[in-house]
Write an enzyme that holds these catalytic residues in place. Sequence first.
Site, PDB file in Angstrom:
ATOM      1  N   ASP A  89     -10.837 -16.846-100.137  1.00 28.01           N
ATOM      2  CA  ASP A  89     -10.718 -16.304-101.485  1.00 28.01           C
ATOM      3  C   ASP A  89     -11.410 -14.944-101.496  1.00 28.01           C
ATOM      4  O   ASP A  89     -12.427 -14.755-100.826  1.00 28.01           O
ATOM      5  CB  ASP A  89     -11.452 -17.193-102.492  1.00 28.01           C
ATOM      6  CG  ASP A  89     -10.715 -18.474-102.829  1.00 28.01           C
ATOM      7  OD1 ASP A  89      -9.674 -18.764-102.204  1.00 28.01           O
ATOM      8  OD2 ASP A  89     -11.208 -19.215-103.715  1.00 28.01           O
ATOM      9  N   HIS A 148     -11.181 -19.923 -93.271  1.00 25.60           N
ATOM     10  CA  HIS A 148     -10.193 -20.844 -92.708  1.00 25.60           C
ATOM     11  C   HIS A 148      -9.214 -20.126 -91.779  1.00 25.60           C
ATOM     12  O   HIS A 148      -9.114 -18.897 -91.788  1.00 25.60           O
ATOM     13  CB  HIS A 148      -9.436 -21.540 -93.834  1.00 25.60           C
ATOM     14  CG  HIS A 148     -10.307 -22.380 -94.716  1.00 25.60           C
ATOM     15  ND1 HIS A 148     -10.249 -23.755 -94.735  1.00 25.60           N
ATOM     16  CD2 HIS A 148     -11.285 -22.034 -95.611  1.00 25.60           C
ATOM     17  CE1 HIS A 148     -11.142 -24.235 -95.597  1.00 25.60           C
ATOM     18  NE2 HIS A 148     -11.779 -23.202 -96.142  1.00 25.60           N
ATOM     19  N   SER A 251     -19.686 -11.646 -98.498  1.00 27.39           N
ATOM     20  CA  SER A 251     -19.455 -10.714 -97.409  1.00 27.39           C
ATOM     21  C   SER A 251     -17.985 -10.333 -97.350  1.00 27.39           C
ATOM     22  O   SER A 251     -17.299 -10.317 -98.360  1.00 27.39           O
ATOM     23  CB  SER A 251     -19.929 -11.302 -96.083  1.00 27.39           C
ATOM     24  OG  SER A 251     -20.050 -10.268 -95.134  1.00 27.39           O
TER      25      SER A 251
END
Length: 280
Positions: A89, A148, A251
């Site tokens: 995200d 992911h 980050s």
Amino acid sequence: MAELSYAFLKLLPRNTLSRAVGAACRMSAPKPVVRAAIRTFARKYGVDTSEAERAIEEYPTFTEFFTRRLKPGARPIAPGELLPVSPVDGTVGEVGDIVDGRLLQAKGKHYTLAELFGGPLAVEDARRFAGGTFLTIYLAPYNYHRIHAPLVGDIVGYINVPGTLWPVNAAGVRNVERLFCVNERLTTFLDTPRGRCAVVAVGAMNVGRIRAVYDDVVTNVRRTRAMQRKEYDKPIPVEKGGELAIFEMGSTVVAVFAPGGKLAAGIVPGRAIKLGERLE
């Protein structure tokens, strides 16, 4: 003003301060204190706690909340073994083609893929992506912070490069030359049906800690370290959307793809994106 701020930051022991912040976030505290801290943070940054796997009351430390998993089904993974999806995200920073081995950081600022991966020892790794594409995604404090796999495949190795820890927000991207190449970072390499893929997790000031899921790798845990490189004799299978690593605080991720496709026209700087969204 931004230039003055970064001149001041240059004088600070950013890695040491980040480790101290991380230790405080991982520290056990009375449950009412932890719950109050989490609620204050969630309210200030607009975190959608309804997506979290557990209720706020069930997280024993702030870090466990920050690195929370989501409820099953919260992020559907777009199908197609040849079609990559967003690994996180966040908000799209830059996107484009890899030209002469270079990637765009911001207007007028570039860096090389070899530098990003690890310098002279990663030149051959970078060459495998000549003519490919890249996507930079910034994770704000309110975002979900697990990383992911963009494609199904095998994890074939990683490179962990120690470095400093500048902020990676928009001001940092504008003011720090080769920002993603000087901050500490962990690059995971995958072989996929679409070709080689790399997912680069870039650490940032305040915690700056990255934990791999597939191996015993934790960044920014001590003052000095050498670059670590590992290639697996037996690659590690991973599903599309399978976990690769975890950020302890916000980050940036740079996803890099070998030639063979073009990122979708709607994937543009400034656009919010979620894990599992189709990229091509």
